[in-house]
Design an enzyme around this catalytic site. Sequence first.
Site, PDB file in Angstrom:
ATOM      1  N   LYS A 116      -9.843  47.893 -75.530  1.00  0.00           N
ATOM      2  CA  LYS A 116      -8.471  48.401 -75.393  1.00  0.00           C
ATOM      3  C   LYS A 116      -8.430  49.906 -75.204  1.00  0.00           C
ATOM      4  O   LYS A 116      -7.561  50.424 -74.507  1.00  0.00           O
ATOM      5  CB  LYS A 116      -7.623  47.992 -76.607  1.00  0.00           C
ATOM      6  CG  LYS A 116      -7.306  46.506 -76.632  1.00  0.00           C
ATOM      7  CD  LYS A 116      -6.191  46.196 -77.608  1.00  0.00           C
ATOM      8  CE  LYS A 116      -5.844  44.719 -77.570  1.00  0.00           C
ATOM      9  NZ  LYS A 116      -4.862  44.341 -78.587  1.00  0.00           N
ATOM     10  N   LYS A 198     -11.335  35.608 -72.169  1.00  0.00           N
ATOM     11  CA  LYS A 198     -10.337  34.997 -73.054  1.00  0.00           C
ATOM     12  C   LYS A 198      -8.943  35.047 -72.430  1.00  0.00           C
ATOM     13  O   LYS A 198      -8.586  36.055 -71.819  1.00  0.00           O
ATOM     14  CB  LYS A 198     -10.358  35.791 -74.369  1.00  0.00           C
ATOM     15  CG  LYS A 198      -9.341  35.397 -75.389  1.00  0.00           C
ATOM     16  CD  LYS A 198      -9.274  36.412 -76.526  1.00  0.00           C
ATOM     17  CE  LYS A 198      -8.373  37.578 -76.206  1.00  0.00           C
ATOM     18  NZ  LYS A 198      -7.854  38.321 -77.366  1.00  0.00           N
ATOM     19  N   LYS A 201      -2.373  37.612 -73.694  1.00  0.00           N
ATOM     20  CA  LYS A 201      -0.994  37.938 -73.332  1.00  0.00           C
ATOM     21  C   LYS A 201      -0.895  39.315 -72.699  1.00  0.00           C
ATOM     22  O   LYS A 201       0.113  39.656 -72.105  1.00  0.00           O
ATOM     23  CB  LYS A 201      -0.043  37.795 -74.533  1.00  0.00           C
ATOM     24  CG  LYS A 201      -0.422  38.529 -75.830  1.00  0.00           C
ATOM     25  CD  LYS A 201       0.676  38.358 -76.864  1.00  0.00           C
ATOM     26  CE  LYS A 201       0.351  38.230 -78.322  1.00  0.00           C
ATOM     27  NZ  LYS A 201      -0.761  38.685 -79.018  1.00  0.00           N
TER      28      LYS A 201
HETATM   29  P1  TYM Z   1      -3.410  38.296 -81.634  1.00  0.00           P
HETATM   30  O1  TYM Z   1      -1.971  38.596 -81.748  1.00  0.00           O
HETATM   31  O2  TYM Z   1      -4.188  38.886 -80.519  1.00  0.00           O
HETATM   32  O3  TYM Z   1      -3.626  36.735 -81.564  1.00  0.00           O
HETATM   33  C1  TYM Z   1      -3.045  35.885 -82.533  1.00  0.00           C
HETATM   34  C2  TYM Z   1      -3.940  34.701 -82.815  1.00  0.00           C
HETATM   35  O4  TYM Z   1      -4.189  33.967 -81.616  1.00  0.00           O
HETATM   36  C3  TYM Z   1      -5.592  33.826 -81.438  1.00  0.00           C
HETATM   37  N1  TYM Z   1      -5.873  33.870 -79.996  1.00  0.00           N
HETATM   38  C4  TYM Z   1      -6.608  32.962 -79.354  1.00  0.00           C
HETATM   39  N2  TYM Z   1      -7.232  31.853 -79.786  1.00  0.00           N
HETATM   40  C5  TYM Z   1      -7.897  31.120 -78.868  1.00  0.00           C
HETATM   41  N3  TYM Z   1      -7.947  31.442 -77.565  1.00  0.00           N
HETATM   42  C6  TYM Z   1      -7.331  32.539 -77.087  1.00  0.00           C
HETATM   43  N4  TYM Z   1      -7.371  32.837 -75.801  1.00  0.00           N
HETATM   44  C7  TYM Z   1      -6.620  33.362 -77.998  1.00  0.00           C
HETATM   45  N5  TYM Z   1      -5.892  34.506 -77.877  1.00  0.00           N
HETATM   46  C8  TYM Z   1      -5.450  34.804 -79.112  1.00  0.00           C
HETATM   47  C9  TYM Z   1      -6.203  35.010 -82.171  1.00  0.00           C
HETATM   48  O5  TYM Z   1      -7.545  34.761 -82.498  1.00  0.00           O
HETATM   49  C10 TYM Z   1      -5.308  35.106 -83.367  1.00  0.00           C
HETATM   50  O6  TYM Z   1      -5.685  34.171 -84.362  1.00  0.00           O
HETATM   51  N6  TYM Z   1      -5.348  41.200 -85.169  1.00  0.00           N
HETATM   52  C11 TYM Z   1      -4.702  39.941 -84.920  1.00  0.00           C
HETATM   53  C12 TYM Z   1      -3.416  39.756 -85.658  1.00  0.00           C
HETATM   54  C13 TYM Z   1      -3.521  39.981 -87.124  1.00  0.00           C
HETATM   55  C14 TYM Z   1      -4.064  39.087 -88.073  1.00  0.00           C
HETATM   56  C15 TYM Z   1      -3.922  39.742 -89.326  1.00  0.00           C
HETATM   57  C16 TYM Z   1      -4.645  37.822 -87.978  1.00  0.00           C
HETATM   58  C17 TYM Z   1      -3.089  41.076 -87.785  1.00  0.00           C
HETATM   59  N7  TYM Z   1      -3.317  40.933 -89.135  1.00  0.00           N
HETATM   60  C18 TYM Z   1      -4.385  39.141 -90.488  1.00  0.00           C
HETATM   61  C19 TYM Z   1      -5.101  37.242 -89.156  1.00  0.00           C
HETATM   62  C20 TYM Z   1      -4.969  37.895 -90.405  1.00  0.00           C
HETATM   63  C21 TYM Z   1      -4.426  39.848 -83.431  1.00  0.00           C
HETATM   64  O7  TYM Z   1      -4.370  40.816 -82.733  1.00  0.00           O
HETATM   65  O8  TYM Z   1      -4.147  38.596 -83.023  1.00  0.00           O
END
Ligand code: TYM
Length: 333
Positions: A116, A198, A201
């Site tokens: 990023k 991957k 969004k």
């Molecule tokens: P984020 O918002 O990028 O994604 C949210 C969740 O979706 C999963 N995910 C995917 N799983 C499978 N295939 C994909 N292509 C895919 N894209 C996204 C991510 O693994 C995630 O579970 N840092 C985190 C958000 C966060 C968080 C936390 C998660 C903040 N604090 C505490 C768990 C616990 C994030 O950016 O997820």
Amino acid sequence: MSSENKKTIFSGIQPSGRLTLGNYLGAIKNWIPLQDEYDCYFCVVDLHAITVKQEPKELRKNTLEVLATYIASGIDPKKSTLFIQSHVPTHVQGAWLLNCMTYMGELSRMTQYKDKSQKSGANIPAGLFNYPVLMASDILIYDTDLVPVGIDQKQHLELARNLAERFNNAYSPTFTVPEPHIVKASAKIMDLQEPTKKMSKSSDNPNSYILIMDEPNVIRKKISRSVTDSIGTVNYSDDQPGVKNLLNIISVFENKTTDELVDYYKDKGYKELKEDCANAIINELEPIQKRVNELLDNKKELEEIYKEGSAKAFKKSIKQVRKMHKKMGFIPN
Ligand code: TYM
């Protein structure tokens, strides 16, 4: 079992855009069956979203849409605590304390930061660098046992585990060391145009992802245009990442093994595979979309849910933050 005796789950999704099929399959769908057995905290992590530039109006809209999607997908506010991160100040309080125990070296090794920050140009926001510490705080202030996420979050979760251990060793046992909960088939849903990446969004090309809120004809079009290969037969193989991704998606929706699917498609072509994949997605997403729209039309219901959720989340997390303060030597107020 009362929530007191249950183990704790925390997870969250950033409202940095509209949610994709990756978010649904890698995260939300796996949360649903955990709600009875665990004391669950599911958060819309809006503070994380501002590590990259957000349009305020879009952020507001996306935050409510993510919350509505949790509920519409089957997260029951009577069983789980649903809330918005910025409503619960303990997340930031915990993050500062943990920041002072985190090393620059470990943050600079984060692959998501490396990716990023390359897109940020010359001025990389410090928040982008510190982001995994806020995530560790999200998890640790609930004394979380289990974190259900997709595979891309594993490295961040590793930091949360290290910080829990570091704090416990520096002071005295305070935190449970949280475990990841990653479901293999849906751990990494791939980009439809570049299936070795991957699905995300934040991609610039809308054909590379399916949004949870995409209309059926859009879903059909995106899946029919998804990149496959010139081999022409359906196999579950790393040499055919596009086909493998479609098989994974169908297998999760239809609860079939990929071996069963490969057998079924052995005399069929990619056209049929794609049509079935689109139908499987649409069958599951259509009722969710309808419910999301109902919830967004009646914001009162959402408001009650997030207000009640943040009060519960604060009540639980402040206990852990107070413990941290006390052990670190702050004067209680
Ligand atoms: P984020 O918002 O990028 O994604 C949210 C969740 O979706 C999963 N995910 C995917 N799983 C499978 N295939 C994909 N292509 C895919 N894209 C996204 C991510 O693994 C995630 O579970 N840092 C985190 C958000 C966060 C968080 C936390 C998660 C903040 N604090 C505490 C768990 C616990 C994030 O950016 O997820």
